[in-house]
Design an enzyme around this catalytic site. Sequence first.
Site: not given
Lengths: 586, 247
Positions: A247, A38, A213, A118
């Site tokens: 939300e 990473s 990327d 939601f």
Amino acid sequence: MMEKIQTDVAIVGAGGAGLRAAIALAEADPKLRISLISKVYPMRSHTCAAEGGAAGVIKPDDSMDLHFNDTVGGGDWLCDQDAVEYFIKEAPKELTQLEHWGCPWSREADGSVAVRPFGGMKIKRTWFAADKTGFHLLHTLFQTSLKYPSIQRFDEHYATDLLVDAGRCQGLTAIEMRSGQLRQFQAKAVIITTGGAGRMFPFTTNGAIKTGDGMAMAYRAGVSLKDMEFVQYHPTGLPNTGILLTEGCRGEGGILVNKHNYRYLQDYGMGPETPIGQPVLKTMELGPRDRLSQAFWHEQKKGNTVPTPWGDCVLLDMRHLGEKLIDERLPFVRELATSYLQKDPVHEPIPIRPVVHYMMGGIHTDINAATVLPGLFAAGECACVTINGANRLGSNSLTELLVFGKRAALSAVEYIGSGVTPNDAAITKQAERVQGRIRTLFEKSGGTESISGLRKEMTDSMEEHAGIYRTAEGLQSACAKIGELRLRYADIELHDKTNVYNTDLLQALELGAMLDCAEAVAVGALERKESRGAHQRLDFEARDDQNYLKHTLAHYHPNEPPRIEYLDVVITKSQPSVRDYSGAKK
Amino acid sequence: MSERQIQLEVLRYNPETDSEPRFQTYSVPCEAEWVVLDALNYVKDHLDTTLSYRWSCHMAVCGSCGMMINGEPTLSCKAFLRDYPDTIRVEPLVHFPIERDLVTVIDDFMEKLNRVKPYLIPKEARTIAEGEYRQSPAELKRFKQYTLCINCMLCYSACPEYGLIPDFIGPAAIALAHRYNSDSRDGGREQRQQVIATKEGVWECSFVGACSEVCPKHVDPAAALQQVKIASTVDWYKEHLMPWGKS
């Protein structure tokens, strides 16, 4: 000599999807050598910024069919329904698994996991850990991953290129940021889990690292990018910084009003108005993200928005929720609004506006998280299975990275079981070519272009022409601009010619990735002559199932715009229909 | 919007070209509501592309951008310019080796984090089909605060003990061990005590409390350390003075 690392599976990206994949690999076979690569430390991954929650059917009044219908309708029928069915079936198992690993889910009084409403959901289904769900999910996965010695981490390594020979992906190259040295990972299989590319836009909830990327890396290696024109605007971002207010604010009962203190959503097919403090599912403020962001655009055109120093806004009013509920369920929202905007939601309405949040599109994968390139898999936001279609349902993305992170790992295990091995000579030659290319960029002098200059031209053009509403004219201009910037990119000169933690070089590589992704967005949007979900054309206002009930596939070309192809959507049981968010009428 | 000119004195160090760290001053035109990170980004984009620092989320949750700002360990994305004078000094977090400019080497913390076993060691095994463990809101509350650590390293910079004795496991790692020890689902306390109820563990802490003062997430690691000390003292008494009291 370039250092070579031999591994069974290399994972690029150590956010939620990458960590979930790594753990699944380690559990599937403790002898597997796993490289988790990473560009940041795992806990810095952008999964940490997700707030609201993760969807999974667990309560007795809910059902797999309801979650299916909400997801497919929310996605304006561009979801592959076989993938959605698989996703929904696995979702509760994955969320329970996270619970068993210690995730601090918020609880009901009886000790069971709590769920909250939601947007776009017919029933409460969102598991949450206050309003830091992504953060807790990421840290739970990262900390759990420490149990497995076979997961070898390569933190702060920037992956540059996939190594492909004989039609198979056999590894990758990555720059170790601490030394600046390029390393070669020879792998039997590679899984990309690098997240989205929101930084191609100027105003986004995405962190600095979200530069596409991994998408670009697969794209350049010949794997097409799918449905890139579908970019989700989250309706409630802080206007000065783009910081997200979940939300969950509306799920808990927050309302949206314009400058006349009028709940304008009722004018856009999401009414009738519901009583304040008694939110009705799939209605008004609990409509889907695309519709809410589009309603903002119309309010702005009508002059109903509130002018602020940071542009036009509408107001998110949560005062009626009260301090106790806000502190218990939305503490992060209160902290963010209070510190970054100096407005306390307990005492005043918060100005907000739509902000680029999520890429529905990404690396073209199938239901098994496999790409068309043998040996290459992808999961999470960087991938496009697609369960999200034209508009992702809030709280499906955290669940998605678990379900398909694990799926990618199991598919990779199955693939390497066939006995594939990397071809050292062939891919080493390729890795040396990569090194040569990076060295050229590094050493070049006399360049006239700056990274920040090109980046600004890109983000300005994307915002102006590839935003909530689009036209052929605007998109043509965006395509021309991005094409031009890709040419001018060759004239960048780095000012930092040293090796250790060279962010000048990294930003140049990130810009290259964003330009490739941005072009796929703009060209895909120009070619899709209809309006569907998050892709809205002022010149083609209706959905066109006759011609565009199809996925866009963009094929990379090094110095020309991508070639566009289409692929049929998989439909199993739900035929395209009208999206209805006026539940209160019934 | 009002603009203000800030003098940013930034510590620079490149191991390839510098024999020792030095300061470089940048004059930055700033917007009123900017944070120090915005000023650094202005430098990077407009004045000096060679400056290196870590950042990502710009909302105080990824933990990347901890720095010394006017001598205090601070997240630069939460250091509002309105709270600072016109000259601001920015340095890498102290008590860590400098990798480059404002970037520190955090290998030591990553190793210590690993050592405290910061993951659930279940008290009772449970299959997925059996569903979730039950945990009451009160049981959750007992450890919730200690789950909020973003690993930003500010507490290690603030801790005088860690500065003096680098073997000290330190606030964030011990707080995380305590988080799992306090979780009703966990049964791994004994394994973690072997690491944290030791000289390099909690007994190195002299309870200055600086860790809790700088914590941007109000984790209060100092409280975690004191709770571990009390619990391990009780363990000691049970073992040595009341052997029959050992459960």
